[in-house]
Design a protein around this motif. Sequence first.
Motif, PDB file in Angstrom:
ATOM      1  N   PRO A 105       0.814  -1.226   0.000  1.00 39.69           N
ATOM      2  CA  PRO A 105       0.000   0.000   0.000  1.00 39.69           C
ATOM      3  C   PRO A 105       0.843   1.269   0.000  1.00 39.69           C
ATOM      4  CG  PRO A 105      -0.049  -1.075   2.154  1.00 39.69           C
ATOM      5  CD  PRO A 105       0.656  -2.013   1.224  1.00 39.69           C
ATOM      6  N   TYR A 106       0.388   2.236  -0.775  1.00 43.69           N
ATOM      7  CA  TYR A 106       0.972   3.582  -0.831  1.00 43.69           C
ATOM      8  C   TYR A 106       2.436   3.558  -1.271  1.00 43.69           C
ATOM      9  CZ  TYR A 106      -3.419   4.491   1.386  1.00 43.69           C
ATOM     10  OH  TYR A 106      -4.770   4.538   1.647  1.00 43.69           O
ATOM     11  N   LEU A 107       2.766   2.576  -2.092  1.00 41.59           N
ATOM     12  CA  LEU A 107       4.125   2.449  -2.620  1.00 41.59           C
ATOM     13  C   LEU A 107       4.384   3.477  -3.724  1.00 41.59           C
ATOM     14  CD1 LEU A 107       6.746   0.592  -2.739  1.00 41.59           C
ATOM     15  CD2 LEU A 107       5.595  -0.541  -4.657  1.00 41.59           C
ATOM     16  N   ILE A 108       3.397   3.659  -4.614  1.00 40.96           N
ATOM     17  CA  ILE A 108       3.546   4.549  -5.767  1.00 40.96           C
ATOM     18  C   ILE A 108       2.870   5.891  -5.451  1.00 40.96           C
ATOM     19  CG2 ILE A 108       2.968   4.906  -8.199  1.00 40.96           C
ATOM     20  CD1 ILE A 108       5.137   2.800  -7.731  1.00 40.96           C
ATOM     21  N   GLU A 109       3.634   6.950  -5.601  1.00 39.70           N
ATOM     22  CA  GLU A 109       3.170   8.288  -5.219  1.00 39.70           C
ATOM     23  C   GLU A 109       2.202   8.866  -6.253  1.00 39.70           C
ATOM     24  OE1 GLU A 109       5.537  11.721  -2.989  1.00 39.70           O
ATOM     25  OE2 GLU A 109       6.285  11.349  -5.008  1.00 39.70           O
ATOM     26  N   ASP A 110       2.555   8.781  -7.526  1.00 40.71           N
ATOM     27  CA  ASP A 110       1.718   9.298  -8.611  1.00 40.71           C
ATOM     28  C   ASP A 110       2.198   8.673  -9.913  1.00 40.71           C
ATOM     29  OD1 ASP A 110       4.071  10.701  -9.318  1.00 40.71           O
ATOM     30  OD2 ASP A 110       3.416  12.507  -8.254  1.00 40.71           O
ATOM     31  N   ARG A 111       1.587   9.053 -11.028  1.00 40.22           N
ATOM     32  CA  ARG A 111       1.934   8.418 -12.301  1.00 40.22           C
ATOM     33  C   ARG A 111       3.332   8.806 -12.786  1.00 40.22           C
ATOM     34  NH1 ARG A 111      -3.721   8.868 -12.493  1.00 40.22           N
ATOM     35  NH2 ARG A 111      -4.702   6.850 -13.009  1.00 40.22           N
ATOM     36  N   ASP A 112       3.816   9.981 -12.447  1.00 38.50           N
ATOM     37  CA  ASP A 112       5.198  10.334 -12.804  1.00 38.50           C
ATOM     38  C   ASP A 112       6.180   9.425 -12.078  1.00 38.50           C
ATOM     39  OD1 ASP A 112       4.598  12.333 -14.605  1.00 38.50           O
ATOM     40  OD2 ASP A 112       4.608  13.921 -13.090  1.00 38.50           O
ATOM     41  N   HIS A 113       5.881   9.151 -10.816  1.00 38.68           N
ATOM     42  CA  HIS A 113       6.695   8.206 -10.046  1.00 38.68           C
ATOM     43  C   HIS A 113       6.646   6.826 -10.707  1.00 38.68           C
ATOM     44  CE1 HIS A 113       7.324   5.869  -6.038  1.00 38.68           C
ATOM     45  NE2 HIS A 113       8.472   6.012  -6.676  1.00 38.68           N
ATOM     46  N   MET A 114       5.457   6.398 -11.102  1.00 39.78           N
ATOM     47  CA  MET A 114       5.302   5.084 -11.739  1.00 39.78           C
ATOM     48  C   MET A 114       6.106   5.013 -13.029  1.00 39.78           C
ATOM     49  SD  MET A 114       4.212   2.066 -11.728  1.00 39.78           S
ATOM     50  CE  MET A 114       4.484   0.854 -13.027  1.00 39.78           C
ATOM     51  N   VAL A 230      -3.584   1.236  -3.326  1.00 36.15           N
ATOM     52  CA  VAL A 230      -2.598   0.465  -4.095  1.00 36.15           C
ATOM     53  C   VAL A 230      -2.645   0.948  -5.542  1.00 36.15           C
ATOM     54  CG1 VAL A 230      -2.200  -1.811  -5.150  1.00 36.15           C
ATOM     55  CG2 VAL A 230      -2.501  -1.645  -2.686  1.00 36.15           C
ATOM     56  N   TYR A 231      -1.469   1.043  -6.159  1.00 37.99           N
ATOM     57  CA  TYR A 231      -1.397   1.265  -7.602  1.00 37.99           C
ATOM     58  C   TYR A 231      -1.036  -0.056  -8.254  1.00 37.99           C
ATOM     59  CZ  TYR A 231      -0.047   2.767 -12.243  1.00 37.99           C
ATOM     60  OH  TYR A 231       0.018   2.895 -13.608  1.00 37.99           O
ATOM     61  N   THR A 232      -1.850  -0.486  -9.236  1.00 37.68           N
ATOM     62  CA  THR A 232      -1.548  -1.738  -9.913  1.00 37.68           C
ATOM     63  C   THR A 232      -1.248  -1.501 -11.386  1.00 37.68           C
ATOM     64  OG1 THR A 232      -3.959  -2.059 -10.004  1.00 37.68           O
ATOM     65  CG2 THR A 232      -2.739  -3.404  -8.441  1.00 37.68           C
ATOM     66  N   GLY A 312      12.949  -8.330  -1.039  1.00 36.73           N
ATOM     67  CA  GLY A 312      11.794  -7.445  -0.881  1.00 36.73           C
ATOM     68  C   GLY A 312      12.169  -6.058  -0.379  1.00 36.73           C
ATOM     69  N   ARG A 313      12.993  -6.007   0.630  1.00 35.74           N
ATOM     70  CA  ARG A 313      13.391  -4.694   1.178  1.00 35.74           C
ATOM     71  C   ARG A 313      14.164  -3.879   0.142  1.00 35.74           C
ATOM     72  NH1 ARG A 313      13.759  -7.570   6.131  1.00 35.74           N
ATOM     73  NH2 ARG A 313      12.346  -6.668   7.683  1.00 35.74           N
ATOM     74  N   ALA A 314      15.034  -4.552  -0.600  1.00 37.63           N
ATOM     75  CA  ALA A 314      15.826  -3.848  -1.616  1.00 37.63           C
ATOM     76  C   ALA A 314      14.923  -3.283  -2.709  1.00 37.63           C
ATOM     77  CB  ALA A 314      16.864  -4.795  -2.214  1.00 37.63           C
ATOM     78  N   MET A 315      13.888  -4.044  -3.108  1.00 41.15           N
ATOM     79  CA  MET A 315      12.968  -3.546  -4.134  1.00 41.15           C
ATOM     80  C   MET A 315      12.233  -2.301  -3.653  1.00 41.15           C
ATOM     81  SD  MET A 315      11.268  -6.759  -6.192  1.00 41.15           S
ATOM     82  CE  MET A 315      10.544  -7.578  -4.781  1.00 41.15           C
ATOM     83  N   ILE A 316      11.769  -2.335  -2.413  1.00 42.91           N
ATOM     84  CA  ILE A 316      11.052  -1.182  -1.863  1.00 42.91           C
ATOM     85  C   ILE A 316      11.966   0.038  -1.799  1.00 42.91           C
ATOM     86  CG2 ILE A 316       9.998  -0.267   0.255  1.00 42.91           C
ATOM     87  CD1 ILE A 316       8.874  -3.140   0.666  1.00 42.91           C
ATOM     88  N   GLU A 317      13.203  -0.182  -1.406  1.00 44.76           N
ATOM     89  CA  GLU A 317      14.167   0.935  -1.334  1.00 44.76           C
ATOM     90  C   GLU A 317      14.410   1.533  -2.709  1.00 44.76           C
ATOM     91  OE1 GLU A 317      17.570  -0.720   0.567  1.00 44.76           O
ATOM     92  OE2 GLU A 317      16.602  -0.860   2.556  1.00 44.76           O
ATOM     93  N   LYS A 318      14.486   0.694  -3.730  1.00 40.43           N
ATOM     94  CA  LYS A 318      14.715   1.203  -5.091  1.00 40.43           C
ATOM     95  C   LYS A 318      13.519   2.041  -5.579  1.00 40.43           C
ATOM     96  CE  LYS A 318      17.855  -2.500  -6.576  1.00 40.43           C
ATOM     97  NZ  LYS A 318      18.009  -3.716  -7.401  1.00 40.43           N
ATOM     98  N   VAL A 319      12.310   1.578  -5.259  1.00 35.96           N
ATOM     99  CA  VAL A 319      11.111   2.332  -5.637  1.00 35.96           C
ATOM    100  C   VAL A 319      11.071   3.660  -4.888  1.00 35.96           C
ATOM    101  CG1 VAL A 319       8.598   2.363  -5.596  1.00 35.96           C
ATOM    102  CG2 VAL A 319       9.796   0.284  -6.293  1.00 35.96           C
ATOM    103  N   ASP A 320      11.350   3.623  -3.600  1.00 36.12           N
ATOM    104  CA  ASP A 320      11.340   4.853  -2.799  1.00 36.12           C
ATOM    105  C   ASP A 320      12.370   5.859  -3.302  1.00 36.12           C
ATOM    106  OD1 ASP A 320       9.272   4.206  -1.129  1.00 36.12           O
ATOM    107  OD2 ASP A 320      10.538   3.379   0.469  1.00 36.12           O
ATOM    108  N   ALA A 321      13.519   5.373  -3.743  1.00 39.57           N
ATOM    109  CA  ALA A 321      14.582   6.271  -4.220  1.00 39.57           C
ATOM    110  C   ALA A 321      14.189   7.003  -5.496  1.00 39.57           C
ATOM    111  CB  ALA A 321      15.862   5.453  -4.466  1.00 39.57           C
ATOM    112  N   LEU A 322      13.151   6.534  -6.188  1.00 40.11           N
ATOM    113  CA  LEU A 322      12.715   7.164  -7.446  1.00 40.11           C
ATOM    114  C   LEU A 322      11.557   8.126  -7.242  1.00 40.11           C
ATOM    115  CD1 LEU A 322      12.971   3.974  -9.685  1.00 40.11           C
ATOM    116  CD2 LEU A 322      14.410   6.026  -9.853  1.00 40.11           C
ATOM    117  N   ARG A 323      11.195   8.415  -6.013  1.00 35.32           N
ATOM    118  CA  ARG A 323      10.107   9.368  -5.736  1.00 35.32           C
ATOM    119  C   ARG A 323      10.515  10.771  -6.162  1.00 35.32           C
ATOM    120  NH1 ARG A 323       5.860   7.912  -2.252  1.00 35.32           N
ATOM    121  NH2 ARG A 323       6.030   5.777  -1.502  1.00 35.32           N
TER     122      ARG A 323
END
Length: 323
Positions: A105-114, A230-232, A312-323
């Motif tokens: 949940p709440y992983l993707i901030e907006d479509r630019d982030h996606m 959630v963004y799918t 899993g943790r590494a994937m989340i960190e990579k997504v967060d770093a692209l915010r």
Amino acid sequence: MKFLKTALAASVMALSAQAASADEIEIKFGHVGGPGSLFEKTANEFARLANERLEGTAEVVPYGSSQLGNDSQMLNKLKLGTIDLSLPSSIMSSVAPEFSLFEMPYLIEDRDHMRRVRDDFLRDELYEAAESRNYKILGIWENGFRQITNNVRPINVPSDLEGIKLRTPNGVWRVEMFKSYGANPAPMALSEAFVALQTGAMDGQENPLVQIYSQRFQEVQDYLSLSNHVYTPAYVLAGASWNRLPEEVRQVLVETAEEVEGYALEQGATLDESLLAKFEEEGMEINEVDTAAFVEQSSGIYEKFGDEVDGGRAMIEKVDALR
């Protein structure tokens, strides 16, 4: 005599056209989206563009509204090679654990982030995960930001979901998330959800706005809570028949699927903006949730994901770093 020659020439041309048509490869593209859905719009745009480029060689034929089966059935048909393409979304978390990233949940901030996540991270991580299960991703489109509807009460904070029977897609982590919020989630095919809501077998469901509208859930639901929980993504997926297609056809399909990625994001945003008024017109009560309360309640599922999914943790960190 002249008439006979003309008639004969016309017959030969007609037979030649039929032969060319018979030689043309039909590429069956199945999805669960109903009329007016984002799935329908993107699949049809893909078919239009691809068919212009494949004229005389192959033809992409979209089959929407679960005509070729639900998502689980189409995944099996891809493996058997009886269909060529499908457009799964949440169900991919049951194919390989890496896809469960988009159950968070709440992983993707907006479509630019996606867009950044798609281009800078997903093509390596998820394409490889799909290939390890004998699938091939051609492109990453959109299902969208998911919202909650139900017939019991407006959902403002997670505790408002207490005891609500909620239809979810087939995915362990979505069920886990809604259990942590207090709901009683039950995985169910999208094609079965309307009747379940209509009869009261389910109190509510969660989907992007365009899926809610195209499935006519507003006809059997009272409350729409804008949770964006959630963004799918949706994945243009091929299976066993992929390597049987000529190389030039495969190249066109990949290039076109990637070209439609931007279209999918734009159409998703446009549809989200236009649909709220339609839900209001049809009598739904609409509210925005307390996002901070949902984010706080979601910490447990992130811990569990990090512990149970390799990398899993590494994937989340990579997504967060692209915010």
